[in-house]
Design a protein around this motif. Structure first.
Motif, PDB file in Angstrom:
ATOM      1  N   PRO A   1       0.806  -1.225   0.000  1.00  0.00           N
ATOM      2  CA  PRO A   1       0.000   0.000   0.000  1.00  0.00           C
ATOM      3  C   PRO A   1       0.841   1.279   0.000  1.00  0.00           C
ATOM      4  CG  PRO A   1      -0.139  -1.112   2.129  1.00  0.00           C
ATOM      5  CD  PRO A   1       0.519  -2.061   1.191  1.00  0.00           C
ATOM      6  N   ILE A   2       2.047   1.234   0.539  1.00  0.00           N
ATOM      7  CA  ILE A   2       2.927   2.412   0.460  1.00  0.00           C
ATOM      8  C   ILE A   2       3.238   2.715  -1.000  1.00  0.00           C
ATOM      9  CG2 ILE A   2       5.245   3.280   0.938  1.00  0.00           C
ATOM     10  CD1 ILE A   2       5.111   1.842   3.649  1.00  0.00           C
ATOM     11  N   GLU A   3       3.571   1.673  -1.754  1.00  0.00           N
ATOM     12  CA  GLU A   3       3.854   1.853  -3.181  1.00  0.00           C
ATOM     13  C   GLU A   3       2.618   2.304  -3.948  1.00  0.00           C
ATOM     14  OE1 GLU A   3       5.473  -1.820  -4.536  1.00  0.00           O
ATOM     15  OE2 GLU A   3       7.237  -1.725  -3.236  1.00  0.00           O
TER      16      GLU A   3
ATOM     17  N   ALA B   1       7.351   1.999  10.688  1.00  0.00           N
ATOM     18  CA  ALA B   1       8.472   2.283  11.581  1.00  0.00           C
ATOM     19  C   ALA B   1       8.195   1.771  12.990  1.00  0.00           C
ATOM     20  CB  ALA B   1       8.747   3.784  11.608  1.00  0.00           C
ATOM     21  N   ASP B   2       6.965   1.955  13.457  1.00  0.00           N
ATOM     22  CA  ASP B   2       6.601   1.481  14.792  1.00  0.00           C
ATOM     23  C   ASP B   2       6.708  -0.044  14.872  1.00  0.00           C
ATOM     24  OD1 ASP B   2       5.208   2.261  17.483  1.00  0.00           O
ATOM     25  OD2 ASP B   2       4.045   0.571  16.724  1.00  0.00           O
ATOM     26  N   ALA B   3       6.263  -0.723  13.817  1.00  0.00           N
ATOM     27  CA  ALA B   3       6.357  -2.191  13.794  1.00  0.00           C
ATOM     28  C   ALA B   3       7.814  -2.636  13.759  1.00  0.00           C
ATOM     29  CB  ALA B   3       5.599  -2.744  12.588  1.00  0.00           C
ATOM     30  N   LEU B   4       8.648  -1.921  13.007  1.00  0.00           N
ATOM     31  CA  LEU B   4      10.075  -2.233  12.975  1.00  0.00           C
ATOM     32  C   LEU B   4      10.699  -2.043  14.351  1.00  0.00           C
ATOM     33  CD1 LEU B   4      11.013  -0.558   9.567  1.00  0.00           C
ATOM     34  CD2 LEU B   4      11.227  -3.002  10.103  1.00  0.00           C
ATOM     35  N   TYR B   5      10.280  -0.999  15.041  1.00  0.00           N
ATOM     36  CA  TYR B   5      10.787  -0.747  16.397  1.00  0.00           C
ATOM     37  C   TYR B   5      10.435  -1.909  17.324  1.00  0.00           C
ATOM     38  CZ  TYR B   5      11.036   1.238  21.097  1.00  0.00           C
ATOM     39  OH  TYR B   5      11.300   1.442  22.431  1.00  0.00           O
ATOM     40  N   HIS B   6       9.195  -2.355  17.267  1.00  0.00           N
ATOM     41  CA  HIS B   6       8.747  -3.408  18.175  1.00  0.00           C
ATOM     42  C   HIS B   6       9.303  -4.783  17.799  1.00  0.00           C
ATOM     43  CE1 HIS B   6       5.701  -0.423  19.532  1.00  0.00           C
ATOM     44  NE2 HIS B   6       5.891  -1.053  20.667  1.00  0.00           N
ATOM     45  N   THR B   7       9.790  -4.928  16.571  1.00  0.00           N
ATOM     46  CA  THR B   7      10.449  -6.186  16.190  1.00  0.00           C
ATOM     47  C   THR B   7      11.970  -6.034  16.254  1.00  0.00           C
ATOM     48  OG1 THR B   7      10.212  -5.550  13.851  1.00  0.00           O
ATOM     49  CG2 THR B   7       8.559  -7.048  14.765  1.00  0.00           C
ATOM     50  N   MET B   8      12.412  -4.951  16.898  1.00  0.00           N
ATOM     51  CA  MET B   8      13.822  -4.705  17.214  1.00  0.00           C
ATOM     52  C   MET B   8      14.693  -4.463  15.981  1.00  0.00           C
ATOM     53  SD  MET B   8      14.305  -7.395  20.405  1.00  0.00           S
ATOM     54  CE  MET B   8      15.869  -6.689  20.920  1.00  0.00           C
TER      55      MET B   8
ATOM     56  N   HIS C   1      -0.424   5.846  -7.354  1.00  0.00           N
ATOM     57  CA  HIS C   1      -1.757   6.369  -7.699  1.00  0.00           C
ATOM     58  C   HIS C   1      -2.030   7.729  -7.053  1.00  0.00           C
ATOM     59  CE1 HIS C   1      -3.221   2.686  -9.717  1.00  0.00           C
ATOM     60  NE2 HIS C   1      -2.393   2.065  -8.886  1.00  0.00           N
ATOM     61  N   ASN C   2      -1.002   8.296  -6.469  1.00  0.00           N
ATOM     62  CA  ASN C   2      -1.102   9.636  -5.875  1.00  0.00           C
ATOM     63  C   ASN C   2      -2.281   9.727  -4.895  1.00  0.00           C
ATOM     64  OD1 ASN C   2      -0.174  12.285  -5.537  1.00  0.00           O
ATOM     65  ND2 ASN C   2      -1.629  13.086  -7.043  1.00  0.00           N
ATOM     66  N   ILE C   3      -2.404   8.698  -4.041  1.00  0.00           N
ATOM     67  CA  ILE C   3      -3.464   8.685  -3.029  1.00  0.00           C
ATOM     68  C   ILE C   3      -2.927   9.410  -1.794  1.00  0.00           C
ATOM     69  CG2 ILE C   3      -4.990   7.258  -1.625  1.00  0.00           C
ATOM     70  CD1 ILE C   3      -4.608   5.015  -3.682  1.00  0.00           C
ATOM     71  N   LYS C   4      -3.533  10.508  -1.444  1.00  0.00           N
ATOM     72  CA  LYS C   4      -2.988  11.367  -0.399  1.00  0.00           C
ATOM     73  C   LYS C   4      -3.631  11.144   0.971  1.00  0.00           C
ATOM     74  CE  LYS C   4      -1.589  15.012  -3.594  1.00  0.00           C
ATOM     75  NZ  LYS C   4      -0.151  14.700  -3.467  1.00  0.00           N
ATOM     76  N   GLU C   5      -4.916  10.804   1.004  1.00  0.00           N
ATOM     77  CA  GLU C   5      -5.597  10.734   2.296  1.00  0.00           C
ATOM     78  C   GLU C   5      -6.367   9.426   2.471  1.00  0.00           C
ATOM     79  OE1 GLU C   5      -8.078  14.071   3.095  1.00  0.00           O
ATOM     80  OE2 GLU C   5      -6.401  15.469   3.342  1.00  0.00           O
ATOM     81  N   HIS C   6      -6.537   9.059   3.731  1.00  0.00           N
ATOM     82  CA  HIS C   6      -7.401   7.934   4.100  1.00  0.00           C
ATOM     83  C   HIS C   6      -8.070   8.307   5.414  1.00  0.00           C
ATOM     84  CE1 HIS C   6      -8.384   3.969   5.944  1.00  0.00           C
ATOM     85  NE2 HIS C   6      -8.752   3.697   4.693  1.00  0.00           N
ATOM     86  N   ASN C   7      -9.377   8.391   5.381  1.00  0.00           N
ATOM     87  CA  ASN C   7     -10.149   8.823   6.556  1.00  0.00           C
ATOM     88  C   ASN C   7      -9.653  10.166   7.105  1.00  0.00           C
ATOM     89  OD1 ASN C   7     -11.707   6.510   6.389  1.00  0.00           O
ATOM     90  ND2 ASN C   7     -10.519   5.384   7.913  1.00  0.00           N
ATOM     91  N   GLY C   8      -9.329  11.057   6.184  1.00  0.00           N
ATOM     92  CA  GLY C   8      -8.949  12.414   6.578  1.00  0.00           C
ATOM     93  C   GLY C   8      -7.513  12.573   7.036  1.00  0.00           C
ATOM     94  N   LYS C   9      -6.691  11.519   6.933  1.00  0.00           N
ATOM     95  CA  LYS C   9      -5.296  11.599   7.374  1.00  0.00           C
ATOM     96  C   LYS C   9      -4.361  11.395   6.190  1.00  0.00           C
ATOM     97  CE  LYS C   9      -6.067   9.995  12.114  1.00  0.00           C
ATOM     98  NZ  LYS C   9      -5.683   8.992  13.148  1.00  0.00           N
ATOM     99  N   ASP C  10      -3.180  11.987   6.282  1.00  0.00           N
ATOM    100  CA  ASP C  10      -2.149  11.800   5.268  1.00  0.00           C
ATOM    101  C   ASP C  10      -1.758  10.319   5.266  1.00  0.00           C
ATOM    102  OD1 ASP C  10       0.466  11.504   4.072  1.00  0.00           O
ATOM    103  OD2 ASP C  10       0.676  13.683   4.159  1.00  0.00           O
ATOM    104  N   VAL C  11      -2.177   9.599   4.246  1.00  0.00           N
ATOM    105  CA  VAL C  11      -2.054   8.142   4.266  1.00  0.00           C
ATOM    106  C   VAL C  11      -0.600   7.695   4.115  1.00  0.00           C
ATOM    107  CG1 VAL C  11      -2.445   7.779   1.786  1.00  0.00           C
ATOM    108  CG2 VAL C  11      -3.064   5.989   3.430  1.00  0.00           C
ATOM    109  N   PHE C  12       0.185   8.432   3.343  1.00  0.00           N
ATOM    110  CA  PHE C  12       1.586   8.050   3.154  1.00  0.00           C
ATOM    111  C   PHE C  12       2.335   8.123   4.481  1.00  0.00           C
ATOM    112  CE2 PHE C  12       6.009   9.277   1.945  1.00  0.00           C
ATOM    113  CZ  PHE C  12       6.368   8.081   1.346  1.00  0.00           C
ATOM    114  N   ARG C  13       2.157   9.213   5.218  1.00  0.00           N
ATOM    115  CA  ARG C  13       2.832   9.358   6.500  1.00  0.00           C
ATOM    116  C   ARG C  13       2.288   8.350   7.521  1.00  0.00           C
ATOM    117  NH1 ARG C  13       3.409  15.949   7.335  1.00  0.00           N
ATOM    118  NH2 ARG C  13       4.226  16.381   5.241  1.00  0.00           N
ATOM    119  N   LYS C  14       0.994   8.109   7.458  1.00  0.00           N
ATOM    120  CA  LYS C  14       0.390   7.144   8.379  1.00  0.00           C
ATOM    121  C   LYS C  14       0.993   5.756   8.180  1.00  0.00           C
ATOM    122  CE  LYS C  14      -4.027   4.906   9.453  1.00  0.00           C
ATOM    123  NZ  LYS C  14      -5.491   4.906   9.235  1.00  0.00           N
ATOM    124  N   LEU C  15       1.114   5.344   6.924  1.00  0.00           N
ATOM    125  CA  LEU C  15       1.668   4.023   6.627  1.00  0.00           C
ATOM    126  C   LEU C  15       3.142   3.941   7.028  1.00  0.00           C
ATOM    127  CD1 LEU C  15       0.004   3.415   3.147  1.00  0.00           C
ATOM    128  CD2 LEU C  15      -0.482   2.159   5.257  1.00  0.00           C
TER     129      LEU C  15
END
Length: 218
Positions: free
Chosen positions: A73-75, A99-106, A80-94
């Motif tokens: 979905p990041i790609e 990053a958070d998942a990478l942090y928790h998997t060390m 497809h230049n999809i900018k928002e999802h439920n009113g949030k910047d979807v690229f930054r959200k993803l």
């Protein structure tokens, strides 16, 4: 792939959207049970459900599951230049969820690079600053590792002195009791001072680095 009913496919999308507000576990279960059908949706609908599913995985703490599929979905958001999802910047959200998942998997280095990228996108975002700092604090530099080893050595020496004090000093060398006790206390204090001092230095170094990044224009 088996041909699917043109009526059934849209109904899956509507059924999933009807679950809006449901518990993350229920959303994730529905998506996984209907994954084959969901893949046949139009790109925008599939993307919508996939991001909702990833959000549910994020809320559930299913970090490895999230990492297994989040690059797609990041790609798609870029292609497809999809900018928002439920009113949030979807690229930054993803990116943040990855990053958070990478942090928790060390996978701290990869997480740091993404949080750094996010902070450079929005330097005033406190969540990005704290996430980057938290990740960098996990990346223990060599001097902190060396100080931890030294503190353990001091604690071991202190324990040895205590053993000598109990087994020999108080019975045979009472005249040296005060000096031995002082030595033991000094070793114990040095252990704590070395450990706490190194951790504090690392903490404030990270804080300074993150603040510098937040105000930098580069």
């Amino acid at each position: 792939m088996a041909e699917l009913s043109s009526r059934f496919i849209p109904s899956i999308y509507e059924d999933f959207k009807d679950l809006s507000g449901a518990e993350p576990r229920e959303l994730a279960r529905f998506y996984e049970n209907n994954h084959t059908v969901i893949q046949n949706l139009e790109t925008d609908e599939f993307f919508d459900l996939q991001v909702s599913y990833l959000t549910a995985l994020f809320d559930l703490g299913s970090h490895q599951k999230l990492l297994d599929i989040i690059d797609e979905p990041i790609e798609v958001s870029i292609m497809h230049n999809i900018k928002e999802h439920n009113g949030k910047d979807v690229f930054r959200k993803l990116l943040y969820m990855k990053a958070d998942a990478l942090y928790h998997t060390m996978h701290f280095t990869e997480a740091k690079n993404i949080f750094l990228q996010l902070l450079r996108m929005n330097r005033s975002n406190g969540f990005y600053k704290e996430a980057l700092a938290k990740t960098m604090r996990k990346m223990v530099p060599r001097f902190v590792k060396n100080c931890r080893a030294m503190s353990i050595l001091f604690f071991i020496l202190s324990a040895v002195v205590i053993a000598i004090e109990m087994l020999a000093i108080q019975y045979f060398f009472a005249d040296y009791a005060v000096q031995v006790e002082t030595t033991r206390n000094i070793l114990f204090a040095l252990g704590w001072a070395t450990l706490i001092g190194a951790e504090l230095i690392h903490f404030f170094q990270v804080k300074r680095q993150v603040n510098k990044i937040a105000v930098s224009r580069k």
